[in-house]
Design an enzyme around this catalytic site. Structure first.
Site, mmCIF file in Angstrom:
data_model
loop_
_atom_site.group_PDB
_atom_site.id
_atom_site.type_symbol
_atom_site.label_atom_id
_atom_site.label_comp_id
_atom_site.label_asym_id
_atom_site.label_seq_id
_atom_site.Cartn_x
_atom_site.Cartn_y
_atom_site.Cartn_z
ATOM 1 N N THR A 223 -5.373 20.857 29.015
ATOM 2 C CA THR A 223 -6.465 21.280 28.139
ATOM 3 C C THR A 223 -6.033 22.579 27.475
ATOM 4 O OG1 THR A 223 -7.563 22.539 29.900
ATOM 5 C CG2 THR A 223 -8.202 20.226 29.635
ATOM 6 N N SER B 62 18.605 11.648 14.146
ATOM 7 C CA SER B 62 19.085 12.820 13.420
ATOM 8 C C SER B 62 20.457 12.539 12.838
ATOM 9 C CB SER B 62 19.165 14.026 14.371
ATOM 10 O OG SER B 62 19.806 15.117 13.750
ATOM 11 N N SER B 63 20.702 13.085 11.655
ATOM 12 C CA SER B 63 22.030 13.002 11.048
ATOM 13 C C SER B 63 22.905 14.174 11.490
ATOM 14 C CB SER B 63 21.917 13.005 9.519
ATOM 15 O OG SER B 63 21.313 14.225 9.079
ATOM 16 N N SER C 283 -21.874 -9.685 -16.169
ATOM 17 C CA SER C 283 -21.419 -8.406 -16.706
ATOM 18 C C SER C 283 -20.245 -7.947 -15.869
ATOM 19 C CB SER C 283 -22.541 -7.365 -16.626
ATOM 20 O OG SER C 283 -22.034 -6.055 -16.715
ATOM 21 N N THR C 284 -19.398 -7.096 -16.441
ATOM 22 C CA THR C 284 -18.341 -6.473 -15.642
ATOM 23 C C THR C 284 -18.941 -5.827 -14.395
ATOM 24 O OG1 THR C 284 -16.856 -6.074 -17.505
ATOM 25 C CG2 THR C 284 -16.662 -4.587 -15.618
ATOM 26 N N LYS D 118 20.391 12.137 19.450
ATOM 27 C CA LYS D 118 19.013 12.608 19.408
ATOM 28 C C LYS D 118 18.103 11.470 18.947
ATOM 29 C CE LYS D 118 16.412 16.696 17.926
ATOM 30 N NZ LYS D 118 15.289 16.205 17.150
#
Length: 447
Positions: free
Chosen positions: A185, A316-317, A138-139, A322
């Site tokens: 922390t 970065s463009s 069966s499936t 960067k």
């Protein structure tokens, strides 16, 4: 072109198509995700293994003769070599409890088998997709079994990627063991720590998640092949049911067993849900690691700047020079996607009904998607980020000698109350200078 028509309408398919009308109906009626079955080679291979094992069991049970069995086996072996994956165009996410998946593989195998016997595609003689390729099946039990086998196969490269990640982090833990820095922390200054100890914690959590994921994936070896639709085995001879799983073990190389209760197997896919949960927990731990690396490398002048991540491309463009933490951010986005996959899996579990969970295929597909994404991103993470991490010793030393780490060590020498009184009497900056100079009888080199 060959044309097939029935009460559902007319379907036109290319002469080159190995699939048939049932596959075409699934394409026409149930497509939406843009994720074809052919994109999942492990699933196709697992389906072919199930069909091969079923053919062998059917032959021993007297359901099919040897010529048909042999033709089916040869067709399965052809698929197992990676051929004709383009002939599995159905959407992996579709209704009907996976009927489209099972019929797609049945039709392709039948056509390949018939061609090998000298008959044209689409003739379905002498090998029929339902009467022979799908005999005693069966499936439900086919897809249930194949998706678990596919997941176990697909997890092997994920396990390897995780092991490589753990190894790379452990190398860094060793390199950084003599680097003293500050622990934090609540995102506030804490005590001194060796940077290597921090990295050892990263390695350990990934190692533990790998172990838990392997444990969960191991439960998928329990399958229901032979249970047919709802677990009763109706429609399959007893001899076939007795042989099917052992034949699948033989052809797949996996140690597989029947589920204890095949009715349960048809109704409930909680084993898949547990595996998915483990993937989500793993993603959560990876996300935390990636976020930590972003913080530790932040700045580099106005942030923590304790480590430097490899520069793999312009960050970065807008800002010349960067360098952004693009790989950890990619890992984080991958983890978001894994969360989404798990949500779909848990929904599939919740929405099962009565004798058969028809959404199990969606769960399996999402687990395969999550595993593939994680494996790919982990390879990149290990090779292009973790292995190239460098330490900024100057910043680490500066942070280690800030007020809170020094006063914590003073507290260990003179006690909490006395240390608090010294802070009150001298102020933070003067007390820090006194500690560093040894002006209160505290040797900061004796740690």
């Amino acid at each position: 072109m060959r044309e097939e028509t029935d009460q559902f309408g007319t379907v036109v398919m290319s002469e080159k198509a190995l699939y048939g009308i049932q596959t075409q109906r699934t394409l026409n009626n149930l497509s939406f995700s843009g994720l074809p079955l052919g994109r999942y080679p492990a699933y196709i291979e697992s389906l072919a293994l199930v069909k091969k094992a079923a053919a062998l069991a059917n032959y021993e049970a007297g359901v099919v003769d040897w010529d048909i069995c042999k033709a089916i086996i040869e067709a399965c072996d052809y698929l197992l070599k990676g051929n004709q994956y383009d002939q599995f165009p159905i959407d992996i996410l579709h209704g009907g409890g996976g009927i489209g998946t099972n019929m797609n593989v049945n039709e392709v195998i039948a056509n390949l088998a018939n061609e090998s016997l000298g008959f044209p595609r689409g003739s379905y003689t002498p090998v029929h997709p339902a009467d022979h390729v799908n005999a005693s099946q069966s499936t439900s039990d086919v897809c249930h079994t194949a998706i678990r086998l596919a997941i176990m196969k697909s997890f092997q490269p994920l396990f390897a990627a995780l092991e490589q990640l753990v190894g790379a982090i452990n190398v860094k833990a060793g390199e950084f063991q003599n680097v003293t820095t500050i622990a934090r922390t609540c995102l506030q200054d804490g005590m001194r720590i060796q940077l290597g100890d921090t990295f050892s914690g990263y390695a350990q959590v990934i190692k533990r998640r790998l172990f838990s994921l392997k444990e969960a994936a191991g439960t998928l070896k329990f399958i229901n092949l032979g249970g047919t639709v709802i677990g009763s085995g109706a429609g399959a001879p007893k001899l076939y049911r007795d042989k099917a799983v052992s034949k699948l073990c033989e052809v797949s190389g996996f140690k597989l067993l029947h589920r204890e209760n095949l009715f349960d197997a048809a109704q409930n896919m909680d084993d898949l849900a547990v595996v998915s949960s483990e993937l989500k927990i793993l993603a959560s731990c990876l996300l935390k690691l990636a976020k930590d690396l972003r913080l530790l490398s932040s700045g580099p002048e106005a942030g923590f700047g304790e480590i430097q991540l490899p520069a793999v491309q312009a960050g970065s463009s807008f800002f010349p020079g960067k360098i952004n933490p693009v790989i950890p951010e990619t890992v984080i986005q991958c983890c978001f996607q894994v969360y989404g996959c798990d949500c779909a899996v848990q929904s599939a579990l919740e929405h099962g009904e009565l004798g058969l969970n028809v959404f199990e295929g969606a769960a399996g597909a999402n687990i395969l998607n999550a595993a593939e994404m994680l494996e790919k991103v982990l390879v990149t993470f290990t090779e292009k980020c973790i292995k190239g991490i460098e330490v900024n010793r100057e910043n680490c030393e500066k942070h280690a000698n800030t007020f809170i780490p020094l006063v914590v060590e003073l507290k260990e020498k003179v006690g909490y109350a006395a240390a608090a009184q010294l802070v009150k009497e001298n102020g933070k900056e003067d007390l820090k200078n006194m500690i560093l100079s040894g002006g209160i009888g505290y040797d900061t080199d004796n740690q």
